[in-house]
Motif scaffolding. Structure first.
Motif, PDB file in Angstrom:
ATOM      1  N   ILE A  33       0.784  -1.092  -0.056  1.00  0.00           N
ATOM      2  CA  ILE A  33      -0.083  -0.081   0.068  1.00  0.00           C
ATOM      3  C   ILE A  33       0.909   1.148  -0.185  1.00  0.00           C
ATOM      4  CG2 ILE A  33      -1.725   1.417   1.439  1.00  0.00           C
ATOM      5  CD1 ILE A  33      -2.833  -1.543   2.256  1.00  0.00           C
ATOM      6  N   ALA A  34       0.348   2.183  -0.877  1.00  0.00           N
ATOM      7  CA  ALA A  34       1.341   3.603  -0.772  1.00  0.00           C
ATOM      8  C   ALA A  34       1.498   3.946   0.609  1.00  0.00           C
ATOM      9  CB  ALA A  34       0.296   4.561  -1.606  1.00  0.00           C
ATOM     10  N   MET A  35       2.730   4.799   0.664  1.00  0.00           N
ATOM     11  CA  MET A  35       3.150   5.196   1.980  1.00  0.00           C
ATOM     12  C   MET A  35       2.343   6.476   2.450  1.00  0.00           C
ATOM     13  SD  MET A  35       5.495   3.406   3.003  1.00  0.00           S
ATOM     14  CE  MET A  35       6.258   4.333   4.139  1.00  0.00           C
ATOM     15  N   GLU A  36       1.740   7.195   1.591  1.00  0.00           N
ATOM     16  CA  GLU A  36       0.991   8.242   1.812  1.00  0.00           C
ATOM     17  C   GLU A  36      -0.257   8.053   2.799  1.00  0.00           C
ATOM     18  OE1 GLU A  36       0.245   7.940  -2.321  1.00  0.00           O
ATOM     19  OE2 GLU A  36       1.790   7.771  -1.068  1.00  0.00           O
ATOM     20  N   ASP A  37      -0.479   6.688   2.648  1.00  0.00           N
ATOM     21  CA  ASP A  37      -1.884   6.587   3.673  1.00  0.00           C
ATOM     22  C   ASP A  37      -1.320   5.770   4.674  1.00  0.00           C
ATOM     23  OD1 ASP A  37      -5.009   4.823   2.816  1.00  0.00           O
ATOM     24  OD2 ASP A  37      -4.305   5.748   4.626  1.00  0.00           O
ATOM     25  N   ASN A  38      -1.016   6.533   5.597  1.00  0.00           N
ATOM     26  CA  ASN A  38      -0.478   5.900   7.128  1.00  0.00           C
ATOM     27  C   ASN A  38      -1.305   4.818   7.484  1.00  0.00           C
ATOM     28  OD1 ASN A  38       2.195   6.070   7.779  1.00  0.00           O
ATOM     29  ND2 ASN A  38       1.910   7.939   9.260  1.00  0.00           N
ATOM     30  N   SER A  39      -2.565   5.327   7.418  1.00  0.00           N
ATOM     31  CA  SER A  39      -3.328   4.448   8.338  1.00  0.00           C
ATOM     32  C   SER A  39      -3.522   3.054   7.671  1.00  0.00           C
ATOM     33  CB  SER A  39      -4.737   5.127   8.575  1.00  0.00           C
ATOM     34  OG  SER A  39      -5.254   5.132   7.378  1.00  0.00           O
ATOM     35  N   ARG A  40      -3.285   2.963   6.442  1.00  0.00           N
ATOM     36  CA  ARG A  40      -3.478   1.705   5.913  1.00  0.00           C
ATOM     37  C   ARG A  40      -2.044   0.880   5.852  1.00  0.00           C
ATOM     38  NH1 ARG A  40      -5.855   1.946   0.370  1.00  0.00           N
ATOM     39  NH2 ARG A  40      -4.974   3.951   0.346  1.00  0.00           N
ATOM     40  N   ARG A  41      -1.275   1.572   6.305  1.00  0.00           N
ATOM     41  CA  ARG A  41       0.202   0.677   5.984  1.00  0.00           C
ATOM     42  C   ARG A  41       0.371  -0.027   7.377  1.00  0.00           C
ATOM     43  NH1 ARG A  41       4.590   4.333   6.954  1.00  0.00           N
ATOM     44  NH2 ARG A  41       3.237   6.122   7.306  1.00  0.00           N
ATOM     45  N   ARG A  42       1.102  -1.113   7.095  1.00  0.00           N
ATOM     46  CA  ARG A  42       1.255  -2.386   7.921  1.00  0.00           C
ATOM     47  C   ARG A  42       2.469  -2.021   8.603  1.00  0.00           C
ATOM     48  NH1 ARG A  42       0.290  -8.288   6.378  1.00  0.00           N
ATOM     49  NH2 ARG A  42      -0.783  -8.003   4.530  1.00  0.00           N
ATOM     50  N   PRO A  43       2.651  -2.408   9.855  1.00  0.00           N
ATOM     51  CA  PRO A  43       3.826  -2.055  10.831  1.00  0.00           C
ATOM     52  C   PRO A  43       4.912  -3.095  10.253  1.00  0.00           C
ATOM     53  CG  PRO A  43       2.199  -3.268  11.865  1.00  0.00           C
ATOM     54  CD  PRO A  43       1.557  -2.725  10.767  1.00  0.00           C
ATOM     55  N   LYS A  65      13.606   0.647   3.842  1.00  0.00           N
ATOM     56  CA  LYS A  65      12.921   0.847   5.406  1.00  0.00           C
ATOM     57  C   LYS A  65      11.752   1.682   5.371  1.00  0.00           C
ATOM     58  CE  LYS A  65      16.301   4.359   6.171  1.00  0.00           C
ATOM     59  NZ  LYS A  65      17.143   5.310   7.101  1.00  0.00           N
ATOM     60  N   ARG A  66      10.895   1.152   6.260  1.00  0.00           N
ATOM     61  CA  ARG A  66       9.498   1.819   6.323  1.00  0.00           C
ATOM     62  C   ARG A  66       9.059   2.554   7.608  1.00  0.00           C
ATOM     63  NH1 ARG A  66       6.837  -3.095   6.161  1.00  0.00           N
ATOM     64  NH2 ARG A  66       8.807  -4.051   6.200  1.00  0.00           N
ATOM     65  N   ARG A  67       8.124   3.404   7.438  1.00  0.00           N
ATOM     66  CA  ARG A  67       7.726   4.425   8.658  1.00  0.00           C
ATOM     67  C   ARG A  67       7.179   3.729   9.361  1.00  0.00           C
ATOM     68  NH1 ARG A  67       8.388  10.510   6.938  1.00  0.00           N
ATOM     69  NH2 ARG A  67      10.422  10.397   5.945  1.00  0.00           N
ATOM     70  N   LEU A  68       6.988   4.237  11.007  1.00  0.00           N
ATOM     71  CA  LEU A  68       6.262   3.630  11.803  1.00  0.00           C
ATOM     72  C   LEU A  68       4.629   4.014  11.377  1.00  0.00           C
ATOM     73  CD1 LEU A  68       8.173   4.006  14.951  1.00  0.00           C
ATOM     74  CD2 LEU A  68       8.056   2.140  13.561  1.00  0.00           C
ATOM     75  N   GLY A  99       4.281  -4.204  18.309  1.00  0.00           N
ATOM     76  CA  GLY A  99       4.797  -5.137  17.520  1.00  0.00           C
ATOM     77  C   GLY A  99       5.940  -4.442  16.845  1.00  0.00           C
ATOM     78  N   LEU A 100       6.963  -4.166  17.607  1.00  0.00           N
ATOM     79  CA  LEU A 100       8.123  -3.861  17.072  1.00  0.00           C
ATOM     80  C   LEU A 100       9.213  -4.480  17.965  1.00  0.00           C
ATOM     81  CD1 LEU A 100       7.841  -0.104  17.048  1.00  0.00           C
ATOM     82  CD2 LEU A 100       7.712  -1.507  15.057  1.00  0.00           C
ATOM     83  N   GLN A 101      10.448  -4.507  17.371  1.00  0.00           N
ATOM     84  CA  GLN A 101      11.501  -4.851  17.989  1.00  0.00           C
ATOM     85  C   GLN A 101      11.887  -3.803  19.036  1.00  0.00           C
ATOM     86  OE1 GLN A 101      14.336  -7.538  18.108  1.00  0.00           O
ATOM     87  NE2 GLN A 101      12.518  -8.523  17.392  1.00  0.00           N
ATOM     88  N   PRO A 102      12.242  -4.202  20.317  1.00  0.00           N
ATOM     89  CA  PRO A 102      12.967  -3.433  21.281  1.00  0.00           C
ATOM     90  C   PRO A 102      14.000  -2.152  20.791  1.00  0.00           C
ATOM     91  CG  PRO A 102      12.745  -5.585  22.339  1.00  0.00           C
ATOM     92  CD  PRO A 102      12.500  -5.592  20.665  1.00  0.00           C
TER      93      PRO A 102
END
Length: 266
Positions: A33-43, A65-68, A99-102
């Motif tokens: 999914i496109a990056m601009e749609d933050n809410s639809r991005r998966r972590p 690399k992807r954004r949170l 759901g992230l690495q420490p």
DNA sequence: TTGTGTTTTATTGCCTCC
DNA sequence: GGAGGCAATAAAACACAA
């Protein structure tokens, strides 16, 4: 740079990359999914359990690399607000929750602290600049006032010298009693100009060598006209000006830790 | 669409503390 | 010596004007 950075992209299945300090970072499924749609991005990780799911290690395509997500950032921000340092337990909890690495959580806090510090520096700079501008404005107006007073002193001194010359001429040609009367008259006239050059006690026109200034307030900051010497000008001056004192005081107020150093030396 | 500037995520190396 | 912090930096992601 990028030495030793390994990206393994699962291409929708999972990935793994090695971060500094020996932390292997496992990434979860990614969406296209496109990056601009933050809410639809998966972590990075769909869940903590996914991180250790073997299927994520299979694919080895290069990862980007992807954004949170907005939610992840929101939670991290909230946590940062309560405490900007991250103790191990909180790090683990947050990582699990997000759901992230420490390690990712730690990196986020580190970067967040750096951003906070930058902002703080900007704020401090603005405050300091405002303070400087205000001080500068004060200084300018005091200098202006000083100039005005100096020209007033010059003008009055000139008048006084003229009168003294006249009196000297008159005294050569008049009897003593006439001279006394003239002196009294002159005294009254000078007083009416608003100047404080003559003592209330009576006629004191003869140059006594006394200062023209009523007290010590102006000593050191007013340049006397040629030929008029201040009583204070006896070589005892330590060279400090009034303005230096003002700035030193302001400096001490703003920077109590700066041991006696003037503000312009920082 | 593309070039460019900014922001965010991550790495590296060094330092300090326990 | 290991853990954690920070500064400096790289590079991807993003924003935006032309």
């Amino acid at each position: 740079m990028e030495s030793g950075r390994l990206f393994f992209d699962p291409s929708c299945q999972g990935n793994m990359l090695f971060l500094g300090h020996g932390d292997p970072l496992f990434r979860g499924p990614r969406s296209m999914i496109a990056m601009e749609d933050n809410s639809r991005r998966r972590p990075f990780f769909s869940s903590p359990d996914d991180m250790f799911d073997e299927e994520y290690y299979d694919e080895q395509l290069p990862e980007k690399k992807r954004r949170l997500t907005a939610e992840q950032v929101h939670l991290l921000e909230k946590s940062f607000e309560t405490e900007n340092k991250l103790e191990p337990e909180r790090k683990t909890q947050l990582a699990k929750k997000l759901g992230l690495q420490p390690r990712q959580v730690a990196v986020w806090f580190q970067n967040r602290r750096a951003r906070w510090k930058t902002k703080q520096l900007e704020r401090d700079y603005d405050l300091l600049k405002a303070s400087y501008d205000s001080l500068r404005s004060n200084y300018d107006s005091v200098v202006k006032e000083n100039e005005k007073l100096k020209s007033e002193v010059t003008s009055l001194t000139e008048k006084l010298v003229d009168k003294e010359v006249s009196m000297a001429l008159i005294s050569d040609s008049l009897p003593a009693e006439t001279l006394d009367a003239s002196a009294i008259q002159l005294n009254v006239k000078v007083e009416s100009t608003g100047s404080a050059v003559v003592d209330d006690d009576g006629p004191q026109l003869v140059d006594s060598g006394d200062s023209y200034f009523p007290n010590d307030n102006y000593a050191g900051c007013v340049v006397l006209p040629d030929g008029v010497q201040s009583e204070e000008d006896d070589g005892s001056d330590d060279g400090r000006s009034y303005f230096q004192d003002v700035f030193a005081a302001a400096s001490a107020e703003e920077h109590p830790h700066e041991d006696g150093e003037p503000w312009w030396v920082w």
